[in-house]
Design a protein around this motif. Sequence first.
Motif, short mmCIF file in Angstrom:
data_model
loop_
_atom_site.label_atom_id
_atom_site.label_comp_id
_atom_site.label_asym_id
_atom_site.label_seq_id
_atom_site.Cartn_x
_atom_site.Cartn_y
_atom_site.Cartn_z
N UNK A 97 -11.20 27.38 -37.48
CA UNK A 97 -10.74 28.70 -37.02
C UNK A 97 -9.41 29.02 -37.68
N UNK A 98 -9.48 29.78 -38.77
CA UNK A 98 -8.28 30.09 -39.54
C UNK A 98 -7.77 31.50 -39.28
N UNK A 99 -8.42 32.21 -38.37
CA UNK A 99 -7.96 33.54 -37.97
C UNK A 99 -7.41 33.41 -36.56
N UNK A 100 -6.10 33.38 -36.44
CA UNK A 100 -5.45 32.97 -35.20
C UNK A 100 -4.63 34.12 -34.62
N UNK A 118 -16.82 38.16 -31.55
CA UNK A 118 -15.83 37.34 -32.26
C UNK A 118 -16.55 36.16 -32.89
N UNK A 119 -16.35 35.96 -34.17
CA UNK A 119 -17.00 34.87 -34.90
C UNK A 119 -15.94 34.10 -35.68
N UNK A 120 -15.63 32.88 -35.20
CA UNK A 120 -14.67 32.04 -35.90
C UNK A 120 -13.22 32.44 -35.70
N UNK A 121 -12.91 33.07 -34.58
CA UNK A 121 -11.54 33.52 -34.28
C UNK A 121 -10.94 32.60 -33.22
N UNK A 122 -9.64 32.39 -33.28
CA UNK A 122 -8.94 31.58 -32.27
C UNK A 122 -7.97 32.48 -31.50
N UNK A 123 -8.13 32.51 -30.17
CA UNK A 123 -7.24 33.28 -29.29
C UNK A 123 -6.44 32.31 -28.44
N UNK A 124 -5.12 32.42 -28.50
CA UNK A 124 -4.28 31.49 -27.74
C UNK A 124 -3.01 32.18 -27.30
N UNK A 125 -2.35 31.55 -26.32
CA UNK A 125 -1.01 31.98 -25.91
C UNK A 125 -0.94 33.13 -24.95
N UNK A 143 -18.54 30.20 -32.42
CA UNK A 143 -17.57 29.33 -33.10
C UNK A 143 -16.14 29.82 -32.90
N UNK A 144 -15.85 30.28 -31.70
CA UNK A 144 -14.52 30.82 -31.38
C UNK A 144 -13.80 29.86 -30.45
N UNK A 145 -12.46 29.86 -30.52
CA UNK A 145 -11.66 28.97 -29.71
C UNK A 145 -10.73 29.77 -28.79
N UNK A 172 -18.64 27.78 -28.50
CA UNK A 172 -17.27 28.25 -28.26
C UNK A 172 -16.49 27.17 -27.52
N UNK A 173 -15.22 27.03 -27.86
CA UNK A 173 -14.39 25.94 -27.33
C UNK A 173 -13.28 26.49 -26.45
#
Length: 360
Positions: A97-100, A118-125, A143-145, A172-173
């Motif tokens: 996941x390189x799109x953060x 969302x495909x391969x995106x990381x959402x955090x914080x 495949x999203x985090x 999804x993680x």
Amino acid sequence: MTTTTVITKKIHYLLSVILLLLSHRTIINAQICDTPQINTWKNLTDQIDLNDGFVMLCPFTIKGSACPSSPYVVKANHHVELMCEPSYDARDPCGNSSCVIDCPSTHFVVEEHASLTLDGVKLSGSENTAVRVKENGYLVTYCTQFENNRNKYNNGGAIFAHHDSRVRLIDTHFERNEGQNGGAIFHQGIIYLDGSNFEDNKANAGGGAMYTGQDGRSTMIMNTFAFNHAGLFGPAVFDAGMNVSQQRNLGCQNTGNGINCDGVSALVKGRVLCDTFVEREAWCQTRISLRNAQRNSEQQQQQHNNNGYSNDTGNSSNNNGSNNDSNGGNSGSNNSNKNNNSGAGNKNNNYKRHLLRETS
């Protein structure tokens, strides 16, 4: 942009993926994304609007001062699909996941009769739930985090889905999310989970990983739940309306305050019922070992950082020359440890994503 243009772009993307996979290389680095550099929230939302909602994203990170003060709203009767450039590593079918998006606000709101993919995106914080899905809204992730999102004063740290919403989560993680009810997910609509992982999520009340509301319905197939915690009941999943169907899910050390259940919990006439997940002792022991190794690594990193700070403080009181030497040494040590930790984290993620296929 017309509907025909959007469809043409999607076909181009899918054909590119197929051609890349047919090259039979272990790791493929060909670029198929088509967006300019994105380093602010405005850059991202401008691309969404410019491309009529369908964007093939090149890797980016949005955090700090580049974050928004308010979420992106997918308006009624609109569809937004964000697909991140994957790595196509044969050892990791999801890629990295390189799109953060690492921001404290809510990231996305899906309004009625709207959809977000969302495909391969990381959402955090997020400090106020990463994604909110309103009535008759639709959310799909591949495949999203979702990591380190929380809502300490309300429900659903990563996802909050209202009545009559639809949520579909594939590979999804969810890790280290926190909410009052539903550490990672709180929903009152219809949700489908397949091949997803929930680890170290926390609910102050019920549903350490997920809380299915009274009117909600859940279908869960081949997911893993490990080390999730609830302050009251349902350390893994809590089912308030007896409407959860589950098959071939794995559980490991999901805990509550006196009520432990590696499965789906429900309250019936004051009694706690537990529909236990599949037990795989070897898998659980492996997860425990990996988790302990990760924690030890984090503690060592923190100790190095503390020692570096102490050395810097002591050296500054002596002379600038020795301070510079010490800082150089500490910097090298810290960079080395960060690289080691990064490698361990990638191995853990790869293990999680392949886990269900290997154990089923």
